[in-house]
Design a protein around this motif. Structure first.
Motif, PDB file in Angstrom:
ATOM      1  N   ILE A  80     187.472 -38.081   1.739  1.00 36.48           N
ATOM      2  CA  ILE A  80     188.134 -37.428   2.941  1.00 36.48           C
ATOM      3  C   ILE A  80     187.108 -37.027   3.691  1.00 36.48           C
ATOM      4  CG2 ILE A  80     189.853 -35.987   3.778  1.00 36.48           C
ATOM      5  CD1 ILE A  80     191.099 -38.539   2.703  1.00 36.48           C
ATOM      6  N   GLY A  81     187.072 -37.243   5.015  1.00 37.13           N
ATOM      7  CA  GLY A  81     186.148 -36.686   5.811  1.00 37.13           C
ATOM      8  C   GLY A  81     184.880 -37.263   5.943  1.00 37.13           C
ATOM      9  N   ARG A  82     184.626 -38.582   5.253  1.00 35.40           N
ATOM     10  CA  ARG A  82     183.397 -39.297   5.326  1.00 35.40           C
ATOM     11  C   ARG A  82     183.922 -40.753   5.167  1.00 35.40           C
ATOM     12  NH1 ARG A  82     178.854 -38.797   0.924  1.00 35.40           N
ATOM     13  NH2 ARG A  82     180.116 -36.892   0.911  1.00 35.40           N
ATOM     14  N   PRO A  83     184.513 -41.365   6.021  1.00 29.66           N
ATOM     15  CA  PRO A  83     184.941 -42.928   6.114  1.00 29.66           C
ATOM     16  C   PRO A  83     183.393 -43.853   5.725  1.00 29.66           C
ATOM     17  CG  PRO A  83     185.685 -41.885   8.125  1.00 29.66           C
ATOM     18  CD  PRO A  83     184.741 -40.895   7.348  1.00 29.66           C
ATOM     19  N   LYS A  84     183.776 -44.719   5.102  1.00 37.73           N
ATOM     20  CA  LYS A  84     182.707 -45.529   4.782  1.00 37.73           C
ATOM     21  C   LYS A  84     182.131 -46.168   6.220  1.00 37.73           C
ATOM     22  CE  LYS A  84     184.558 -47.774   0.611  1.00 37.73           C
ATOM     23  NZ  LYS A  84     185.081 -48.814   0.159  1.00 37.73           N
ATOM     24  N   PRO A  85     180.836 -46.180   6.318  1.00 38.00           N
ATOM     25  CA  PRO A  85     180.244 -46.635   7.609  1.00 38.00           C
ATOM     26  C   PRO A  85     180.580 -47.924   7.773  1.00 38.00           C
ATOM     27  CG  PRO A  85     178.825 -45.201   6.233  1.00 38.00           C
ATOM     28  CD  PRO A  85     179.883 -45.468   5.298  1.00 38.00           C
ATOM     29  N   SER A 142     188.950 -47.888   6.768  1.00 33.74           N
ATOM     30  CA  SER A 142     188.329 -46.569   6.135  1.00 33.74           C
ATOM     31  C   SER A 142     188.367 -45.568   7.489  1.00 33.74           C
ATOM     32  CB  SER A 142     187.074 -46.663   5.637  1.00 33.74           C
ATOM     33  OG  SER A 142     186.898 -45.232   5.202  1.00 33.74           O
ATOM     34  N   ALA A 143     187.913 -45.690   8.569  1.00 26.97           N
ATOM     35  CA  ALA A 143     187.870 -44.971  10.071  1.00 26.97           C
ATOM     36  C   ALA A 143     189.233 -44.874  10.383  1.00 26.97           C
ATOM     37  CB  ALA A 143     187.102 -45.452  10.895  1.00 26.97           C
ATOM     38  N   ARG A 144     190.049 -45.924  10.396  1.00 26.48           N
ATOM     39  CA  ARG A 144     191.391 -45.920  10.936  1.00 26.48           C
ATOM     40  C   ARG A 144     192.522 -45.145   9.905  1.00 26.48           C
ATOM     41  NH1 ARG A 144     192.568 -50.966  10.945  1.00 26.48           N
ATOM     42  NH2 ARG A 144     193.455 -51.164   8.762  1.00 26.48           N
ATOM     43  N   GLU A 145     192.296 -45.257   8.708  1.00 25.50           N
ATOM     44  CA  GLU A 145     192.930 -44.424   7.726  1.00 25.50           C
ATOM     45  C   GLU A 145     192.617 -42.861   7.723  1.00 25.50           C
ATOM     46  OE1 GLU A 145     193.918 -47.874   4.528  1.00 25.50           O
ATOM     47  OE2 GLU A 145     192.254 -46.503   4.058  1.00 25.50           O
ATOM     48  N   GLN A 146     191.516 -42.554   8.080  1.00 27.68           N
ATOM     49  CA  GLN A 146     190.932 -41.115   8.242  1.00 27.68           C
ATOM     50  C   GLN A 146     191.034 -40.461   9.319  1.00 27.68           C
ATOM     51  OE1 GLN A 146     187.845 -39.764   5.705  1.00 27.68           O
ATOM     52  NE2 GLN A 146     188.122 -41.349   4.200  1.00 27.68           N
ATOM     53  N   SER A 147     191.586 -41.121  10.521  1.00 27.40           N
ATOM     54  CA  SER A 147     191.653 -40.802  11.845  1.00 27.40           C
ATOM     55  C   SER A 147     191.952 -39.312  12.123  1.00 27.40           C
ATOM     56  CB  SER A 147     192.106 -41.880  12.692  1.00 27.40           C
ATOM     57  OG  SER A 147     193.494 -41.803  12.460  1.00 27.40           O
ATOM     58  N   GLU A 150     185.947 -33.756  13.659  1.00 22.81           N
ATOM     59  CA  GLU A 150     184.744 -33.246  13.514  1.00 22.81           C
ATOM     60  C   GLU A 150     184.745 -32.058  12.707  1.00 22.81           C
ATOM     61  OE1 GLU A 150     181.690 -34.829  13.048  1.00 22.81           O
ATOM     62  OE2 GLU A 150     183.063 -36.852  13.517  1.00 22.81           O
ATOM     63  N   ALA A 151     185.175 -31.087  13.155  1.00 21.68           N
ATOM     64  CA  ALA A 151     185.123 -29.796  12.908  1.00 21.68           C
ATOM     65  C   ALA A 151     185.662 -29.522  11.225  1.00 21.68           C
ATOM     66  CB  ALA A 151     186.134 -28.725  13.675  1.00 21.68           C
ATOM     67  N   LEU A 152     186.272 -30.365  10.772  1.00 21.60           N
ATOM     68  CA  LEU A 152     187.045 -30.212   9.503  1.00 21.60           C
ATOM     69  C   LEU A 152     186.034 -31.088   8.450  1.00 21.60           C
ATOM     70  CD1 LEU A 152     190.957 -30.549   9.554  1.00 21.60           C
ATOM     71  CD2 LEU A 152     189.530 -28.591   9.083  1.00 21.60           C
ATOM     72  N   ARG A 153     185.262 -31.997   8.966  1.00 18.72           N
ATOM     73  CA  ARG A 153     184.625 -32.909   8.227  1.00 18.72           C
ATOM     74  C   ARG A 153     183.747 -32.035   7.197  1.00 18.72           C
ATOM     75  NH1 ARG A 153     185.473 -38.047   9.537  1.00 18.72           N
ATOM     76  NH2 ARG A 153     186.038 -38.424  11.635  1.00 18.72           N
ATOM     77  N   GLU A 154     182.774 -31.365   7.452  1.00 23.17           N
ATOM     78  CA  GLU A 154     182.109 -30.568   6.454  1.00 23.17           C
ATOM     79  C   GLU A 154     182.798 -29.567   5.678  1.00 23.17           C
ATOM     80  OE1 GLU A 154     178.594 -26.957   6.920  1.00 23.17           O
ATOM     81  OE2 GLU A 154     178.705 -28.639   8.292  1.00 23.17           O
ATOM     82  N   GLU A 155     183.889 -28.958   6.185  1.00 21.66           N
ATOM     83  CA  GLU A 155     184.709 -28.062   4.910  1.00 21.66           C
ATOM     84  C   GLU A 155     185.334 -29.172   4.090  1.00 21.66           C
ATOM     85  OE1 GLU A 155     188.366 -25.111   4.751  1.00 21.66           O
ATOM     86  OE2 GLU A 155     187.730 -25.634   6.629  1.00 21.66           O
ATOM     87  N   LEU A 156     185.854 -30.406   4.341  1.00 24.11           N
ATOM     88  CA  LEU A 156     186.330 -31.233   3.795  1.00 24.11           C
ATOM     89  C   LEU A 156     185.564 -31.799   2.412  1.00 24.11           C
ATOM     90  CD1 LEU A 156     188.883 -33.009   5.977  1.00 24.11           C
ATOM     91  CD2 LEU A 156     189.577 -31.593   4.074  1.00 24.11           C
ATOM     92  N   LEU A 157     184.471 -32.167   3.092  1.00 24.46           N
ATOM     93  CA  LEU A 157     183.536 -32.585   2.084  1.00 24.46           C
ATOM     94  C   LEU A 157     182.841 -31.429   0.979  1.00 24.46           C
ATOM     95  CD1 LEU A 157     181.277 -34.517   4.602  1.00 24.46           C
ATOM     96  CD2 LEU A 157     182.662 -35.238   2.770  1.00 24.46           C
ATOM     97  N   THR A 206     197.077 -35.228   9.556  1.00 25.94           N
ATOM     98  CA  THR A 206     196.067 -34.624  10.307  1.00 25.94           C
ATOM     99  C   THR A 206     195.064 -33.980   9.130  1.00 25.94           C
ATOM    100  OG1 THR A 206     197.207 -32.335   9.938  1.00 25.94           O
ATOM    101  CG2 THR A 206     197.793 -33.612  12.037  1.00 25.94           C
ATOM    102  N   GLY A 207     193.933 -33.456   9.809  1.00 24.83           N
ATOM    103  CA  GLY A 207     192.902 -33.259   8.761  1.00 24.83           C
ATOM    104  C   GLY A 207     193.157 -31.854   8.162  1.00 24.83           C
ATOM    105  N   GLU A 208     194.054 -31.000   9.140  1.00 19.12           N
ATOM    106  CA  GLU A 208     194.565 -29.804   8.441  1.00 19.12           C
ATOM    107  C   GLU A 208     195.871 -29.885   7.209  1.00 19.12           C
ATOM    108  OE1 GLU A 208     194.370 -30.461  11.541  1.00 19.12           O
ATOM    109  OE2 GLU A 208     192.982 -29.115  12.536  1.00 19.12           O
ATOM    110  N   GLU A 209     196.543 -31.035   7.489  1.00 22.20           N
ATOM    111  CA  GLU A 209     197.269 -31.336   6.347  1.00 22.20           C
ATOM    112  C   GLU A 209     196.424 -31.637   5.040  1.00 22.20           C
ATOM    113  OE1 GLU A 209     201.219 -32.884   8.669  1.00 22.20           O
ATOM    114  OE2 GLU A 209     199.712 -34.166   8.392  1.00 22.20           O
ATOM    115  N   MET A 210     195.447 -32.420   5.395  1.00 19.04           N
ATOM    116  CA  MET A 210     194.506 -33.011   4.237  1.00 19.04           C
ATOM    117  C   MET A 210     193.889 -31.764   3.474  1.00 19.04           C
ATOM    118  SD  MET A 210     193.458 -36.819   5.287  1.00 19.04           S
ATOM    119  CE  MET A 210     193.259 -36.440   7.040  1.00 19.04           C
ATOM    120  N   ARG A 211     193.492 -30.900   4.247  1.00 19.35           N
ATOM    121  CA  ARG A 211     192.729 -29.842   3.657  1.00 19.35           C
ATOM    122  C   ARG A 211     193.479 -28.932   2.839  1.00 19.35           C
ATOM    123  NH1 ARG A 211     190.430 -25.815   8.106  1.00 19.35           N
ATOM    124  NH2 ARG A 211     192.621 -25.672   8.384  1.00 19.35           N
TER     125      ARG A 211
END
Length: 171
Positions: A75-80, A85-90, A94-101, A123-128
């Motif tokens: 989570i936070g790094r969809p497959k390039p 993958s990008a859609r599922e993690q939409s 950006e602000a959460l990506r580093e913390e999630l990783l 949302t990113g917050e829900e996943m965190r």
């Protein structure tokens, strides 16, 4: 309920075995899951396909689950280059990506695999929050949560597969 008139379901039912197996591998990386779902063709409707998916998911061994999880990016790094993958993690900004990783690395150290959650609609917050909550779970509890989350992901992907037109299936 979608019937066999669904172009995507009809195409899946009519595909040769290698083609259908390839479609299923894009849904779930577990060979055991794919083989079980493939064995049930042809499906009369989407609900029958989803029920077969659920039964196959319930039967996966620990090794099968590991194989399925290996097909999912953190989570936070969809497959390039992977639109799905990008859609599922939409929901991950950006602000959460580093913390999630960082949290994902701690989770991976504890459980031996990436944190897996059905990210669609979250949302990113829900996943965190879910990651922080689940990191402390014991391995057996977490394995069953992962099984449930994978089942949700597979259902979403199978619905997309059966609703998709020819150009949409691979995205």
């Amino acid at each position: 309920m979608t019937s066999i008139a669904s172009p995507g379901l009809a195409r899946f039912n009519a595909a040769d075995t290698p083609g259908a197996a390839g479609q299923l591998h894009h849904v779930c990386a577990s060979g055991a899951w794919g083989a079980a779902v493939l064995a049930g063709r042809p499906y009369g409707d989407v609900e029958a396909l989803l029920a077969a998916s659920d039964a196959a998911m319930a039967a996966l061994t620990t090794e099968d689950l590991a194989e399925a999880m290996a097909g999912h990016p953190p989570i936070g790094r969809p497959k390039p280059g992977d639109a799905r993958s990008a859609r599922e993690q939409s929901g991950v900004g950006e602000a959460l990506r580093e913390e999630l990783l960082e949290l994902n690395l701690a989770y991976q150290d504890r459980h031996g695999h990436v944190f897996l959650i059905c990210a669609t609609g979250r949302t990113g917050e829900e996943m965190r929050a879910a990651l922080k909550e689940r990191i402390g779970n014991d391995t057996d509890t977490e394995r069953e949560i992962v099984r449930t989350e994978l089942g949700k992901i597979n259902r979403i992907r199978l619905r997309r597969l059966t609703e998709a037109g020819p150009a949409e299936e691979g995205d």
